[in-house]
Design an enzyme around this catalytic site. Sequence first.
Site, PDB file in Angstrom:
ATOM      1  CG  ASP A  97    -114.049  -0.098 -29.147  1.00 19.12           C
ATOM      2  OD1 ASP A  97    -113.036  -0.197 -29.862  1.00 19.12           O
ATOM      3  OD2 ASP A  97    -114.859  -1.022 -28.985  1.00 19.12           O
TER       4      ASP A  97
ATOM      5  CE1 TYR B 212    -100.760 -20.543 -19.603  1.00 19.36           C
ATOM      6  CE2 TYR B 212     -99.965 -22.800 -19.478  1.00 19.36           C
ATOM      7  CZ  TYR B 212    -101.005 -21.891 -19.635  1.00 19.36           C
ATOM      8  OH  TYR B 212    -102.273 -22.349 -19.828  1.00 19.36           O
TER       9      TYR B 212
ATOM     10  CD  GLU C 248    -100.378 -18.159 -16.212  1.00 22.45           C
ATOM     11  OE1 GLU C 248     -99.192 -18.366 -16.546  1.00 22.45           O
ATOM     12  OE2 GLU C 248    -101.249 -19.028 -16.112  1.00 22.45           O
TER      13      GLU C 248
ATOM     14  CB  THR D 245    -108.743  -4.965 -32.526  1.00 23.70           C
ATOM     15  OG1 THR D 245    -109.097  -3.958 -33.478  1.00 23.70           O
ATOM     16  CG2 THR D 245    -109.996  -5.548 -31.921  1.00 23.70           C
TER      17      THR D 245
ATOM     18  NE  ARG E 109    -108.884 -12.386 -35.794  1.00 22.13           N
ATOM     19  CZ  ARG E 109    -109.496 -11.544 -36.649  1.00 22.13           C
ATOM     20  NH1 ARG E 109    -108.949 -11.253 -37.816  1.00 22.13           N
ATOM     21  NH2 ARG E 109    -110.629 -10.991 -36.335  1.00 22.13           N
TER      22      ARG E 109
ATOM     23  CE  LYS F 294    -112.148  -4.340 -35.851  1.00 23.45           C
ATOM     24  NZ  LYS F 294    -111.947  -4.956 -34.563  1.00 23.45           N
TER      25      LYS F 294
HETATM   26  N1  DSN Z   1    -115.948  -7.802 -36.098  1.00 24.10           N
HETATM   27  C1  DSN Z   1    -115.474  -6.458 -36.007  1.00 24.10           C
HETATM   28  C2  DSN Z   1    -115.873  -5.633 -37.183  1.00 24.10           C
HETATM   29  O1  DSN Z   1    -115.900  -6.158 -38.253  1.00 24.10           O
HETATM   30  O2  DSN Z   1    -116.143  -4.458 -37.038  1.00 24.10           O
HETATM   31  C3  DSN Z   1    -115.844  -5.768 -34.755  1.00 24.10           C
HETATM   32  O3  DSN Z   1    -115.958  -6.678 -33.739  1.00 24.10           O
END
Ligand code: DSN
Length: 421
Positions: free
Chosen positions: A200, A53, A55, A227, A236, A230
């Site tokens: 974003d 933990y 915080e 994120t 993630r 990707k």
């Molecule tokens: N789920 C993601 C995507 O596939 O673009 C975005 O949240």
Amino acid sequence: MLYPHVKKQDPAVYKALMGEEERQRDGLELIPSENYVSKAVREANSSNLTNKYSEGYPGKRYYGGQTYTDIVENIARDRAKKLFDCKFANVQPHAGAPANVGMYFALLNPGDTVLGMDLSHGGHLTHGHPVTYLTKIYKFVRYKMKDADTGEIDYDEMREVAKREKPKIVLAGYSAYPRELDYAKFVSIAREVGALAVMDIAHIAGLIAGRAMKNPFDFGFDIMTTTTHKTLRGPRGGMILTRDNEEIAKKIDKSIFPGLQGGPLMNTIAAKAVCFGEALSPKYRTYAKQVLKNAKAMEKVFKSANIRMITGGTDSHLILADVYGSLGIGGQDAETVLDEVGITLNKNSIADDTRKPMDPSGIRFGTPAITTRGFKEKECAKVAELMIETLKNKNDKKIHRRVREDIRKMCKKFPIPDAFV
Ligand code: DSN
């Protein structure tokens, strides 16, 4: 052997994990928001830090025993700042949605307005979809593409709406829009109405980090949310970057903790640090550039087959194809039949779609994961041809069996790598 302890203790979960290993190994992943991480990222993500933990932030925690968590979080923050050329990074958001929610809570008061892309033109749920709680707190107003066949954003409309609605945030960034943006125009409109310019970058973070696409900070954007999976090819997770304003960065830190989240996922933060280390390597820049070249190779095949692509093509890693309009096959059927031959992608609404979200007109696919496997333009063109052949022969099981075999062979020739540096 994989997962030996799960195997011994929990055969049901082990079986599912091994099934997923096989699915990832023997099929092509074309969902543009997915990728394969290195073994180093996986090790860090499943490390001893899952027990801790923490915080607070490095040097200011609410629990003891933070010597090593502080080291890890500082490495992640420093590497993130270097990757994206900015002064402040918060690496604690558990995912992209909490990163966006934390950003709104930091910068807005209830009732304030956000100007974002029309959701049917590529925006994201957290950019103000009515199904989210965000719309109970803030007002979301929209800009659109001028023409879905070129992808040009209607900047005149954007300026008009901004002047009329006086947003506090002008928001860019999308999950189904494949073109580069005119960042300078966004910033000039935001400045004109006294708003902050926020991007974003979740989908294209890796392409910005790898210097294959433009960095919005170079044009004066104030904040970027993202994120870390990707294109960036990490665990993630989420992150918020602030270009240079310390006051804003402090508000964001307070908003993420204690405002929104509790203890950070320190194991994931360690995996983010490892991923950012990989993304700083010269090899990563080559990867990012290849992702774009591969998407162009797929675009070329779709163009020659006269399949309509929203915005006419791509400048990024993703393509949104109107398969219903061009081939008379709905998005759900296209997703299902391609899944059967070993190609995973997702059905997706196209701009101003007249069909329902669960069976829209489009499919969305991209090249981050197959590029990680080592695919170049030649293999990507072949995948595009196999996709079109399958879609055009959606009931021909013989063709499906042959395509499945071709895909298995490609997967064997290009195994998922263990390491990237
Ligand atoms: N789920 C993601 C995507 O596939 O673009 C975005 O949240």
